[in-house]
Design a protein around this motif. Sequence first.
Motif, mmCIF file in Angstrom:
data_model
loop_
_atom_site.group_PDB
_atom_site.id
_atom_site.type_symbol
_atom_site.label_atom_id
_atom_site.label_comp_id
_atom_site.label_asym_id
_atom_site.label_seq_id
_atom_site.Cartn_x
_atom_site.Cartn_y
_atom_site.Cartn_z
ATOM 1 N N ASN A 1 3.560 6.122 -2.885
ATOM 2 C CA ASN A 1 3.363 4.814 -2.110
ATOM 3 C C ASN A 1 3.695 4.781 -0.489
ATOM 4 N N ARG A 2 4.346 6.081 -0.227
ATOM 5 C CA ARG A 2 4.713 6.038 1.162
ATOM 6 C C ARG A 2 3.641 6.191 1.983
ATOM 7 N N ILE B 1 -1.498 -2.498 2.702
ATOM 8 C CA ILE B 1 -2.076 -2.605 1.376
ATOM 9 C C ILE B 1 -2.468 -1.539 0.815
ATOM 10 N N LYS B 2 -2.061 -1.411 -0.524
ATOM 11 C CA LYS B 2 -2.448 -0.057 -1.272
ATOM 12 C C LYS B 2 -3.847 -0.398 -1.897
ATOM 13 N N PRO B 3 -4.453 0.721 -1.883
ATOM 14 C CA PRO B 3 -5.655 1.079 -2.545
ATOM 15 C C PRO B 3 -5.890 0.736 -3.996
ATOM 16 N N HIS B 4 -6.879 0.214 -4.517
ATOM 17 C CA HIS B 4 -7.047 -0.202 -6.144
ATOM 18 C C HIS B 4 -7.463 1.020 -6.632
#
Length: 120
Positions: free
Chosen positions: A39-40, A45-48
Motif C-alpha cells: 500500500n505504500r 487513490i489505490k488501483p482496483h
Amino acid sequence: MSTSTTNEDLDKAIDLWISNKKYEELLDLWVKGMSMDWNRLYPGIKPHRVSLPTYPFAKERYWVPENKIQSETNPISSQNKAQLDDLLYEQLIDQVLEDSITIDVAVRKVKEFMEVGNGI
C-alpha cells in the motif's frame, strides 16, 4: 546497531526507492522473504483489482472430432466443404501454436490443399 535503527534505515531506504520508482530493489527484498506493505506504493487513490482468467493457457481443444465431421459430410455440399476447410485451417493453427509444425510447413500445406482441393 539496534534492530529499531536498522528498521528505520530500511524504511527510509524503501521510501526513497518508492519515490525514485526503483521497484527492482523492493522486489529483490520481497523475493528474499521480507514482508512488504504494498500500500505504500499508492499514497493517494489505490488501483482496483482486476479479475483475470485463472488459467488462460490451457491446451484443451473443443473442436468436433474429425471422424464425426467426415461421416456427416457425405455427400459433400458447399456448406460441408466450407466446414472442412475451416477445420483444416483450425488444425493447422493448433499445430503451429503447439509447435508441432512450423509456420512454413503450415503455409506449404495450405498451398497444397488449395492446389489439390482436398484435405491434407
